[in-house]
Design an enzyme around this catalytic site. Sequence first.
Site, PDB file in Angstrom:
ATOM      1  N   TYR A  53       2.807   7.390   1.395  1.00 51.94           N
ATOM      2  CA  TYR A  53       1.869   6.281   1.500  1.00 51.94           C
ATOM      3  C   TYR A  53       0.643   6.544   0.624  1.00 51.94           C
ATOM      4  O   TYR A  53       0.240   5.705  -0.191  1.00 51.94           O
ATOM      5  CB  TYR A  53       1.455   6.096   2.963  1.00 51.94           C
ATOM      6  CG  TYR A  53       0.343   5.090   3.167  1.00 51.94           C
ATOM      7  CD1 TYR A  53       0.598   3.724   3.140  1.00 51.94           C
ATOM      8  CD2 TYR A  53      -0.970   5.514   3.375  1.00 51.94           C
ATOM      9  CE1 TYR A  53      -0.428   2.798   3.313  1.00 51.94           C
ATOM     10  CE2 TYR A  53      -1.995   4.605   3.556  1.00 51.94           C
ATOM     11  CZ  TYR A  53      -1.721   3.248   3.530  1.00 51.94           C
ATOM     12  OH  TYR A  53      -2.733   2.346   3.697  1.00 51.94           O
ATOM     13  N   LYS A  88      -0.444   4.557  -2.791  1.00 53.62           N
ATOM     14  CA  LYS A  88      -1.702   3.802  -2.745  1.00 53.62           C
ATOM     15  C   LYS A  88      -2.607   4.227  -3.905  1.00 53.62           C
ATOM     16  O   LYS A  88      -3.301   3.399  -4.507  1.00 53.62           O
ATOM     17  CB  LYS A  88      -2.430   4.010  -1.416  1.00 53.62           C
ATOM     18  CG  LYS A  88      -1.779   3.345  -0.214  1.00 53.62           C
ATOM     19  CD  LYS A  88      -1.683   1.836  -0.351  1.00 53.62           C
ATOM     20  CE  LYS A  88      -2.987   1.139  -0.098  1.00 53.62           C
ATOM     21  NZ  LYS A  88      -2.828  -0.351  -0.080  1.00 53.62           N
TER      22      LYS A  88
END
Length: 480
Positions: free
Chosen positions: A70, A74
């Site tokens: 994640y 990102k």
Amino acid sequence: MAAPDSSINNYQLHYSVNVQGTKNVIDACIELKVKRLIYTSSASVVFDGIHGIFNGNESLPYPPKHYDSYSTTKAEGETLVIKSNGINGLLTCCLRPSGIFGPGDKLLVPSLVAAARAGKSKFIIGDGNNIYDFTYVQNVAHAHICAERALASDGIVSEKLQGSILFSLMQAFFLTNMEPIKFWEFVSQILEGLGFERPRIKIPAFVMMPIAHLVEWTYRLLGPYGMKVPQLTPSRIRLLSCSRSFDSSKAKDQIGYMPIVSLQEGIKRTVESYSHLRAENQPKREGPSKALICLGSGQIADMLLWKNKKQTLTAALALIIVYYNFVASGYTIITAFSKLLLATSIFLFIHGILPDKLFGYTIEKIPISHFHLSEDSSHQFALSVASSWNTGVQVLQSLCKGNNWTLFLKVVFSLLVLSFLGAISFRSLFIIGFPIAFLGFYLYEKKEQEIDAMVLNVLTLGCKLKSDAARKFTSFKKND
């Protein structure tokens, strides 16, 4: 703003949304001459999952390696947005909220409640002093409006800074409630507000880390065969025991952001929005109880779980009669069993010669099929006996080789338990087994969650004693 569930560590899933999806949005903005694009990033883009961050600002670089997919994706998406600034008149901005919480959250609060109901929320990983910055969801929404207004007025930077390194740094902004708090104090306030106990048992991170590594290694080995993704991983242990606080001064100065909801008010609103998850609102059990699964779904389960009260009382009365006539008298097992068979034979003989009706009552005859053992049943029983025998032989063969200590200890422990049970008289076994059979299963089915919680409390006490012993041992070694 879109992103997959951050708790799912699947790189391809996160890449498809956070990187490829972001690229698609940027391309569409450039093609359609959109003037302003705000990217909802995350404070995790500068966190390596190992080293704590204290009052970090936007000068912090991306770490060489992020702790999960994640954060990695990102950061990649954020880089794309920053690089697209100025293309075809597009102005971009990246916001990095830290620890978003509030009504509608499907991750933080539900996971805390699930842990509390499972009895896991009693533990504090680390010393409990790690500082965190959280951001109430309405403040995050407000920051987006502030950023859009700043972009619309072209007030973030001057044209002289276009394309410079300083300009790139100025396109990302940390967002917090500007009220750092101990992570475990925040968790405690959420849980306490929902009627659960505060975490109180401290377990040093170094004690949990070897277990977490073992769990992660087991998952990598057995994951392809259906093992569920574990919650206890090294990165999660570090995440729960590290500090992560950020400075939002830049967002305040550059885009005019100030929290409009305080941390305590945000916690209050969050707790109120999850009234359905309060401790007193225990969810109804889905599927069969553990007691029913253990006993099966036949007549024995109906009898011991009091599904058929008439059948249960009849069986209990019959066992009481058996106890006083054959067990309480002090007979050996063989003598008691032979006398029981004698009494059964006499009963069946008398029952067989009785007429179908006696004094107006119909006497139901026991059909022969009740005593008949089908060929399939006989075959299955024989296979079961043969399988048990072969398993025992295999165990003996392994023991004869003398190189399997685990198996040896299991056999020794099993025989010790068997010898302990053998030392208990038949009368004692009957006295212990009767209430367990007719009351234990029934009570466990009715109070399954409470009993599981009690057992977990006992295990928790054991873990606490173990962690205290480990702490004392560590301090003793340091003193030496």
